[in-house]
Design a protein around this motif. Structure first.
Motif, PDB file in Angstrom:
ATOM      1  N   ARG B  37       0.837  -1.203   0.000  1.00 49.82           N
ATOM      2  CA  ARG B  37       0.000   0.000   0.000  1.00 49.82           C
ATOM      3  C   ARG B  37       0.867   1.246   0.000  1.00 49.82           C
ATOM      4  O   ARG B  37       0.568   2.224  -0.678  1.00 49.82           O
ATOM      5  N   VAL B  38       1.962   1.200   0.744  1.00 50.24           N
ATOM      6  CA  VAL B  38       2.886   2.339   0.748  1.00 50.24           C
ATOM      7  C   VAL B  38       3.460   2.520  -0.662  1.00 50.24           C
ATOM      8  O   VAL B  38       3.501   3.638  -1.190  1.00 50.24           O
ATOM      9  N   LEU B  39       3.855   1.398  -1.278  1.00 45.38           N
ATOM     10  CA  LEU B  39       4.419   1.479  -2.634  1.00 45.38           C
ATOM     11  C   LEU B  39       3.402   2.085  -3.601  1.00 45.38           C
ATOM     12  O   LEU B  39       3.734   2.964  -4.404  1.00 45.38           O
ATOM     13  N   ALA B  40       2.152   1.614  -3.525  1.00 46.36           N
ATOM     14  CA  ALA B  40       1.114   2.115  -4.434  1.00 46.36           C
ATOM     15  C   ALA B  40       0.959   3.626  -4.299  1.00 46.36           C
ATOM     16  O   ALA B  40       0.841   4.343  -5.289  1.00 46.36           O
ATOM     17  N   THR B  41       0.988   4.107  -3.058  1.00 43.52           N
ATOM     18  CA  THR B  41       0.853   5.552  -2.845  1.00 43.52           C
ATOM     19  C   THR B  41       2.083   6.292  -3.367  1.00 43.52           C
ATOM     20  O   THR B  41       1.972   7.330  -4.010  1.00 43.52           O
ATOM     21  N   LEU B  42       3.255   5.726  -3.106  1.00 37.78           N
ATOM     22  CA  LEU B  42       4.483   6.396  -3.556  1.00 37.78           C
ATOM     23  C   LEU B  42       4.545   6.465  -5.080  1.00 37.78           C
ATOM     24  O   LEU B  42       5.021   7.455  -5.637  1.00 37.78           O
ATOM     25  N   ILE B  43       4.045   5.424  -5.748  1.00 37.81           N
ATOM     26  CA  ILE B  43       4.056   5.467  -7.214  1.00 37.81           C
ATOM     27  C   ILE B  43       3.196   6.639  -7.692  1.00 37.81           C
ATOM     28  O   ILE B  43       3.573   7.375  -8.597  1.00 37.81           O
ATOM     29  N   ARG B  44       2.048   6.821  -7.031  1.00 36.84           N
ATOM     30  CA  ARG B  44       1.201   7.951  -7.444  1.00 36.84           C
ATOM     31  C   ARG B  44       1.900   9.283  -7.150  1.00 36.84           C
ATOM     32  O   ARG B  44       1.950  10.167  -7.989  1.00 36.84           O
ATOM     33  N   LEU B  45       2.481   9.400  -5.954  1.00 36.64           N
ATOM     34  CA  LEU B  45       3.076  10.679  -5.568  1.00 36.64           C
ATOM     35  C   LEU B  45       4.306  11.004  -6.405  1.00 36.64           C
ATOM     36  O   LEU B  45       4.551  12.157  -6.729  1.00 36.64           O
ATOM     37  N   LEU B  46       5.078   9.976  -6.749  1.00 36.95           N
ATOM     38  CA  LEU B  46       6.345  10.214  -7.440  1.00 36.95           C
ATOM     39  C   LEU B  46       6.217  10.030  -8.943  1.00 36.95           C
ATOM     40  O   LEU B  46       7.080  10.460  -9.705  1.00 36.95           O
ATOM     41  N   GLY B  47       5.153   9.351  -9.376  1.00 37.25           N
ATOM     42  CA  GLY B  47       4.916   9.170 -10.811  1.00 37.25           C
ATOM     43  C   GLY B  47       5.930   8.258 -11.473  1.00 37.25           C
ATOM     44  O   GLY B  47       6.147   8.359 -12.673  1.00 37.25           O
ATOM     45  N   ASP B  48       6.562   7.374 -10.709  1.00 44.12           N
ATOM     46  CA  ASP B  48       7.580   6.518 -11.307  1.00 44.12           C
ATOM     47  C   ASP B  48       7.763   5.274 -10.447  1.00 44.12           C
ATOM     48  O   ASP B  48       7.986   5.376  -9.239  1.00 44.12           O
ATOM     49  N   PHE B  49       7.682   4.103 -11.079  1.00 46.14           N
ATOM     50  CA  PHE B  49       7.782   2.840 -10.343  1.00 46.14           C
ATOM     51  C   PHE B  49       9.141   2.675  -9.670  1.00 46.14           C
ATOM     52  O   PHE B  49       9.231   2.272  -8.519  1.00 46.14           O
ATOM     53  N   ASP B  50      10.218   2.990 -10.415  1.00 43.19           N
ATOM     54  CA  ASP B  50      11.561   2.756  -9.868  1.00 43.19           C
ATOM     55  C   ASP B  50      11.861   3.689  -8.701  1.00 43.19           C
ATOM     56  O   ASP B  50      12.381   3.263  -7.672  1.00 43.19           O
ATOM     57  N   LEU B  51      11.521   4.961  -8.887  1.00 47.87           N
ATOM     58  CA  LEU B  51      11.721   5.924  -7.796  1.00 47.87           C
ATOM     59  C   LEU B  51      10.956   5.489  -6.559  1.00 47.87           C
ATOM     60  O   LEU B  51      11.455   5.570  -5.435  1.00 47.87           O
ATOM     61  N   ALA B  52       9.736   4.994  -6.776  1.00 46.80           N
ATOM     62  CA  ALA B  52       8.885   4.601  -5.656  1.00 46.80           C
ATOM     63  C   ALA B  52       9.474   3.393  -4.931  1.00 46.80           C
ATOM     64  O   ALA B  52       9.473   3.337  -3.696  1.00 46.80           O
ATOM     65  N   GLU B  53       9.996   2.431  -5.676  1.00 47.47           N
ATOM     66  CA  GLU B  53      10.589   1.252  -5.033  1.00 47.47           C
ATOM     67  C   GLU B  53      11.805   1.635  -4.206  1.00 47.47           C
ATOM     68  O   GLU B  53      12.008   1.142  -3.092  1.00 47.47           O
TER      69      GLU B  53
END
Lengths: 119, 434
Positions: B37-53
């Protein structure tokens, strides 16, 4: 009359830019050539496309939209972009196409544009 | 804990080791429950899968240091989102010293974006749904959809996915890299599709989940018939989807998976041979899964908007309700197959219907239908049609034809338990003939 110069790349033929510097130079060369065509009055519009890996294929069948991945880069030639020009004949269009930097690495299809009128 | 009497240095040290061990366990548990869930939110906030991971990883690393000193925050999930986001912006800023375009991105992500502390829980639920729909976007190849879903939604490592699909890790890694690049470069939106697109896009999600389930349920290649991890993961994913989006077909798929999974223990003999439904020891079926499956089917059917998955689940339910193979209501099964063929015409469903007809009306009736499908040439390379054909011929005493069809089936499957089953049947035919 209008001609479309369809730019194809052959990513695996070894003629493309090898370093980041060469790639940057190529972009600059493209932009410079656009400017040249603008000044000579040939230029209508030119666009380069994101890599073919980003492509998505769309079909409408029986009123339903179907979306699939691809086409894929495995094909030898990939569409890389296009330049729409104004030229007096095919001869002149070919001269313009030959100056597109991509002609040295891939190839350009030159097609005359239909100019329909509603009947 | 930490009462500070300091009886001896050794004890203090021992206590802090216990404390840090306990903290590590707590953080592991939070990772397990919340990281997706944290990852899903970070992907939205950062707009990038790699940055979010990367941000997710850093947030947990920071938690390990900081929570030990300051104790657990009131809401660990929002803390992790917030820290992850700030770490990511920090990283982008640091890299931006070498690339001016990144500076702009960092500023856009910076102070003006919404504060994740204000995000409501329901929104965060939505974000996992967003993640599922994005990973299963039809513009990605099915292989990529599966790999990306297992990686980001389920949190599998690349090695785990590779192992589960008997594929070299670099191949899986490349699929994931390409899929992420396509999402980024082709601007595949990170969102739950609009109401109008939902049915089609949901199909794509359900398809991915069912592929994962089937890969685990009947491994198409190799020694292990049941790779339990993938099946249970698919069921977990199905439950999550139903929790987030109670669409009838999502419920139907979950019911279908549960009812199939309920037979797992009865499906393979202790020596690893495949046991067909009619020969299974039904006392081994998992009653809890059956009960849950039956309840879900009622729910899906009541919606009157059900589709192929629900109908297949209803067929599985008829089997689940029968105490013995002989007690199966074949009339109802054939009737359900008739509905299924209307909803989702396919030669494989025709084949399954033929087998049900054979059970209801005798082998001859089933054989006519199977031979008609074979004559059309639709399923000539599908091993099940040949083994079904062989089985009906065997029961009709057509030994030579049965043998030829078992042999044909054997040529078409690599799956070890399937092969052993077919070889056993062939041996039986030869023994009876001599």
């Amino acid at each position: 009359m209008k001609f479309l110069c369809v730019v194809y790349e052959e990513p695996n033929n070894g003629l493309g830019p090898q370093t980041e510097k060469e790639a940057d130079d190529l972009v600059n060369e493209h932009l410079d050539y656009d400017e040249t065509l603008r000044q000579s009055g040939h230029w209508l519009i030119a666009q380069a496309l994101q890599p073919v890996e980003t492509a998505t294929t769309v079909r409408m069948r029986n009123g339903k939209i179907s979306i699939t991945d691809g086409p894929f880069a495995e094909t030898k030639e990939v569409l890389g972009g296009f330049v729409l020009i104004e030229a007096k004949d095919m001869e002149e269009a070919v001269q313009v196409a030959a100056g597109i930097p991509s002609a040295r690495m891939g190839f350009i299809h030159v097609r005359r544009v239909y100019e329909f009128e509603k009947k | 804990m930490g009462n500070g009497t300091g009886i001896s240095n050794g004890l203090t040290l021992k206590m802090s080791e216990d404390a840090s061990e306990k903290l590590r366990e707590t953080i592991d548990e939070i990772y397990r429950l919340e990281s997706r869930r944290v990852l899903a939110t970070l992907i939205r906030l950062l707009g990038d899968f790699d940055l979010a991971e990367e941000a997710l990883h850093e947030a947990f690393t920071t938690a390990l240091e900081q929570w030990g000193r300051e104790g657990l925050p009131k809401n660990p999930r929002t803390w992790l989102v917030s820290v992850g986001r700030f770490k990511a912006i920090d990283n982008i800023r640091r890299r931006a010293r070498f690339d001016s375009s990144l500076a702009q991105i960092a500023n856009e992500l910076g102070p003006n974006t919404e504060n994740p502390f204000e995000t409501e829980d329901e929104d965060i639920e939505d974000e996992r749904l967003r993640l599922i729909f994005t990973c299963c976007h039809p513009a990605l190849s099915p292989d990529a959809q599966i790999a990306l879903t297992l990686r980001t939604v389920c949190g599998f490592t690349t090695e785990e996915i590779a192992h589960a699909f008997l594929t070299p890790p670099p191949t899986i890694a490349q699929r994931i890299v390409r899929a992420k690049a396509k999402i980024r470069d082709a601007r595949i939106p990170y969102e739950v599709p609009s109401h109008a697109d939902l049915p089609d896009r949901l199909d794509s999600v359900l398809h991915v989940i069912y592929l994962v389930f089937n890969e685990g349920y009947s491994a198409s290649f190799g020694a292990s018939l049941t790779r339990h991890d993938l099946s249970s993961e698919a069921i977990r994913l199905g439950k999550l989807l139903v929790e987030l989006l109670a669409e009838p077909e999502a419920i139907g798929l979950l019911a279908l998976m549960l009812l199939q999974e309920s037979r797992r223990a009865a499906r393979v003999s202790p020596t690893g041979e495949l046991i067909l439904l009619n020969e299974q020891d039904r006392s081994l079926w998992d009653r809890a899964q059956i009960t849950e499956g039956l309840r879900l089917i009622q729910q899906a059917l009541a919606s009157r908007r059900f589709g192929p998955y629900t109908i297949q689940a209803a067929i599985a339910a008829v089997h689940a309700r029968a105490a013995t193979a002989d007690g199966t209501d074949w009339n109802q099964i054939v009737a359900l197959y008739d509905i299924l063929i209307q909803a989702d015409p396919s030669p494989i469903i025709e084949l399954n219907r033929a087998v049900a007809v054979a059970m209801r009306d005798g082998p001859e009736a089933g054989l006519v239908i199977i031979e008609a499908i074979l004559a059309r040439g639709d399923l000539n390379d599908y091993h099940f049609i040949h083994s079904a054909h062989a089985d009906l011929c065997r029961r009709l005493g057509k030994t030579a034809e049965a043998r030829a069809s078992y042999e044909r089936a054997l040529l078409l499957t690599q799956q070890k338990s399937e092969r052993e089953f077919l070889e056993r049947r062939l041996r039986e035919l030869y023994n009876n003939a001599s």
